[in-house]
Write a protein that holds these residues in place. Structure first.
Motif, PDB file in Angstrom:
ATOM      1  N   GLU A 202       0.863  -1.189   0.000  1.00 25.99           N
ATOM      2  CA  GLU A 202       0.000   0.000   0.000  1.00 25.99           C
ATOM      3  C   GLU A 202       0.892   1.230   0.000  1.00 25.99           C
ATOM      4  O   GLU A 202       1.495   1.563   1.025  1.00 25.99           O
ATOM      5  N   PRO A 203       1.022   1.911  -1.141  1.00 27.22           N
ATOM      6  CA  PRO A 203       2.036   2.962  -1.246  1.00 27.22           C
ATOM      7  C   PRO A 203       1.713   4.219  -0.430  1.00 27.22           C
ATOM      8  O   PRO A 203       0.560   4.627  -0.316  1.00 27.22           O
ATOM      9  N   LEU A 204       2.806   4.760   0.090  1.00 29.17           N
ATOM     10  CA  LEU A 204       2.741   5.995   0.872  1.00 29.17           C
ATOM     11  C   LEU A 204       3.284   7.147   0.031  1.00 29.17           C
ATOM     12  O   LEU A 204       2.816   8.272   0.087  1.00 29.17           O
ATOM     13  N   ASP A 205       4.281   6.814  -0.743  1.00 24.38           N
ATOM     14  CA  ASP A 205       4.865   7.743  -1.721  1.00 24.38           C
ATOM     15  C   ASP A 205       5.556   6.869  -2.764  1.00 24.38           C
ATOM     16  O   ASP A 205       5.429   5.640  -2.707  1.00 24.38           O
ATOM     17  N   ARG A 208       7.949   4.336  -0.695  1.00 24.16           N
ATOM     18  CA  ARG A 208       7.609   3.667   0.573  1.00 24.16           C
ATOM     19  C   ARG A 208       6.222   3.060   0.497  1.00 24.16           C
ATOM     20  O   ARG A 208       5.350   3.564  -0.206  1.00 24.16           O
ATOM     21  N   TYR A 209       6.044   1.988   1.269  1.00 21.32           N
ATOM     22  CA  TYR A 209       4.721   1.345   1.294  1.00 21.32           C
ATOM     23  C   TYR A 209       4.505   0.608   2.610  1.00 21.32           C
ATOM     24  O   TYR A 209       5.454   0.309   3.329  1.00 21.32           O
ATOM     25  N   LEU A 210       3.227   0.302   2.911  1.00 26.81           N
ATOM     26  CA  LEU A 210       2.886  -0.562   4.038  1.00 26.81           C
ATOM     27  C   LEU A 210       2.670  -1.955   3.468  1.00 26.81           C
ATOM     28  O   LEU A 210       2.038  -2.124   2.430  1.00 26.81           O
ATOM     29  N   PRO A 284      -2.437   3.833   3.338  1.00 22.43           N
ATOM     30  CA  PRO A 284      -2.309   5.254   3.633  1.00 22.43           C
ATOM     31  C   PRO A 284      -3.436   6.017   2.930  1.00 22.43           C
ATOM     32  O   PRO A 284      -3.736   5.732   1.750  1.00 22.43           O
ATOM     33  N   ALA A 285      -4.069   6.933   3.651  1.00 20.32           N
ATOM     34  CA  ALA A 285      -5.224   7.636   3.081  1.00 20.32           C
ATOM     35  C   ALA A 285      -4.836   8.397   1.821  1.00 20.32           C
ATOM     36  O   ALA A 285      -5.643   8.554   0.902  1.00 20.32           O
ATOM     37  N   ARG A 300       2.336  11.867  11.627  1.00 14.86           N
ATOM     38  CA  ARG A 300       1.165  10.995  11.799  1.00 14.86           C
ATOM     39  C   ARG A 300       0.759  10.434  10.434  1.00 14.86           C
ATOM     40  O   ARG A 300       0.829  11.135   9.432  1.00 14.86           O
ATOM     41  N   LEU A 301       0.342   9.168  10.474  1.00 12.05           N
ATOM     42  CA  LEU A 301      -0.063   8.518   9.219  1.00 12.05           C
ATOM     43  C   LEU A 301      -1.562   8.302   9.245  1.00 12.05           C
ATOM     44  O   LEU A 301      -2.073   7.611  10.127  1.00 12.05           O
ATOM     45  N   GLU A 302      -2.255   8.914   8.307  1.00  8.68           N
ATOM     46  CA  GLU A 302      -3.711   8.713   8.258  1.00  8.68           C
ATOM     47  C   GLU A 302      -4.003   7.507   7.366  1.00  8.68           C
ATOM     48  O   GLU A 302      -3.460   7.403   6.257  1.00  8.68           O
ATOM     49  N   LEU A 303      -4.843   6.601   7.865  1.00  8.42           N
ATOM     50  CA  LEU A 303      -5.126   5.379   7.112  1.00  8.42           C
ATOM     51  C   LEU A 303      -6.567   5.344   6.624  1.00  8.42           C
ATOM     52  O   LEU A 303      -7.458   5.926   7.246  1.00  8.42           O
ATOM     53  N   ALA A 304      -6.770   4.629   5.535  1.00 10.25           N
ATOM     54  CA  ALA A 304      -8.140   4.374   5.048  1.00 10.25           C
ATOM     55  C   ALA A 304      -8.307   2.852   5.013  1.00 10.25           C
ATOM     56  O   ALA A 304      -7.350   2.117   4.752  1.00 10.25           O
ATOM     57  N   ALA A 305      -9.521   2.376   5.284  1.00  8.94           N
ATOM     58  CA  ALA A 305      -9.760   0.925   5.314  1.00  8.94           C
ATOM     59  C   ALA A 305      -9.869   0.384   3.889  1.00  8.94           C
ATOM     60  O   ALA A 305     -10.509   0.993   3.030  1.00  8.94           O
TER      61      ALA A 305
END
Ligand code: PMT
Length: 403
Positions: A202-205, A208-210, A284-285, A300-305
């Motif tokens: 799940e990319p953050l930029d 980077r990813y989760l 990441p949202a 802070r990392l905002e997440l979306a389901a």
């Protein structure tokens, strides 16, 4: 050595006069590593490429060549060799030998053994691409397939003769799949299966990813097991560093949203779905278009389901058998049963993920199978390949009970 489908099997390897004959040395070694006993029959052409002495050393057994070797005459070799083996594998098989098989000639030891055999015969053609695509060879291959011989399609690529096209001996993994398939009950023949494997990212930029620790090993083992049992398999895989199983349609995805799209678009055509992938529940949202800078960053990392793919399948399911996994570190059975009911599954594979020999990344696994009917089967610690076979034993039983 762990037991494999080949443990204790007696395999006669026929080696013909192709430049790919040198690859037969590795075939002998690999078959023996998997527990098979190998007897090599080499044609006169094959013996020009690789010395029978090499095959004798690698197979630790007598190598057969001539039809009328005097010291063997009393054993009637072509009959006894045909009788004593569980399978004949011809690799590489030349156009000449395939033509002999097609017309039932028995003018050398290998063709006589094949003619006298009633065990399965697997033929791996390897030759110049013009020879392979020539109508004579194609007709001969169609003929031997009609006899019930299993013909393994050659690879395409650059050949020793500097021509490109089909005719290269396939990789060992492809030959092995063909061999194992012959020894595997075809109880998923005619069934279409969708298997998911690996993690999602799940990319953050852009860099980077989760993600999570799933290697894909369990899902790929499931896809291979289903293919070996005769199923038509689509493997939807998150990013993994694994060689995809032979004869499986691979769809590569990255994110949970991509996996959702790939799985949902195939679901209606499937008979059986096994969701082994470790899907990220959150992303990441926002995905920044440029690499995030640490100076002045919002830490802070905002997440979306992410949508739950399995739950969506459970809601949409008609006649499909739907199997989920539950990766649990505590209250395994309770959590498994809860997910089975909540996602409308036919079976859940409860995966104990604690310990280094089970769950994520390991080569072995320890799972408990819980069916909709309430049956619970705890499996011992097995390789992921064995676990996959045991899961399909249950799936086949469920299919037998009506889908
Ligand atoms: O890949 P390996 O290294 O071999 O490891 C194998 C494994 C441990 C990943 C595998 O055996 C396993 O347990 N997979 C399920 C992991 C998981 O995500 O479990 P869960 O309990 O979070 O999810 C339950 C089920 O819902 C799973 O079938 C999962 O695919 C599915 N799910 C979850 C979230 C989501 N958004 N969509 C889903 O479809």
């Amino acid at each position: 050595m762990l037991a494999s489908a080949l443990t204790g099997k007696k395999i006669l390897l026929g080696v013909c006069g192709s430049i790919a004959a040198y690859k037969a040395c590795d075939i002998v070694r690999n078959l023996r590593k998997l527990g098979a006993e190998v007897t090599v029959v080499v044609t006169s052409g094959g013996a020009r490429f690789v010395s029978p002495l090499t095959f004798a050393a690698l197979s630790a057994a007598k190598v057969y060549g001539g039809m009328f070797d005097e010291q063997d005459a009393h054993t009637i070799p072509h009959i006894n060799l045909a009788r004593d083996h569980d399978m004949i594998l011809v690799a590489p098989a030349t156009a000449q030998t395939i033509a002999r098989f097609a017309v039932g000639m028995a003018d050398d030891l290998l063709s006589a053994v094949v003619l006298a055999a009633d065990c399965p015969v697997v033929v791996c053609p390897a030759m110049n691409s013009k020879m392979f695509t020539h109508p004579a060879t194609q007709v001969n291959l169609t003929k031997i397939a009609a006899f019930g011989y299993h013909v393994v399609q050659p690879d395409s690529g650059l050949m020793a003769c500097k021509e490109e096209g089909p005719g290269r001996l396939p990789e060992w993994s492809v030959i092995l799949s063909a061999v194992e398939k012959v020894f595997t009950p075809q109880d998923l023949a005619g069934k279409r299966l969708l298997i998911t494997a690996g993690p999602t990212e799940e990319p953050l930029d852009p860099v980077r990813y989760l993600s999570n620790r799933s290697s894909g090993k369990m899902g790929y083992a499931l896809a291979r097991a289903a293919m070996l049992r005769g199923g038509e398999v689509v493997l939807v895989s998150g990013p993994c560093n694994l060689e995809p199983p032979a004869n499986v349609e691979l769809i590569q995805v990255r994110t949970a949203q991509e996996m959702y799209g790939a799985v949902l678009s195939h679901f209606d055509d499937m008979d059986i779905v096994v969701k082994c992938a470790a899907v990220s529940d959150f992303r990441p949202a926002r995905c920044a278009p440029e690499k995030l800078k640490k100076e002045g960053a919002d830490v802070r990392l905002e997440l979306a389901a992410n949508r739950d793919i399995l739950r969506a399948l459970g809601e949409r399911k008609k006649s499909q058998i739907l199997v989920g996994f539950a990766a649990e570190s505590e209250n395994h059975l309770e959590e498994g049963k809860r997910k089975l009911a909540a996602k409308n599954l036919d079976m859940i594979v409860v995966n104990d993920i604690q310990g280094e020999t089970t769950g994520f990344q390991s080569d072995t696994n320890k799972v408990t199978l819980v069916t909709r009917g309430g049956e619970i089967k705890e499996l011992e610690l097995l390789t992921k390949e064995q676990t996959a076979m045991a899961i399909f034993d249950e799936v086949v039983a469920l299919v037998g009970g009506g889908m």
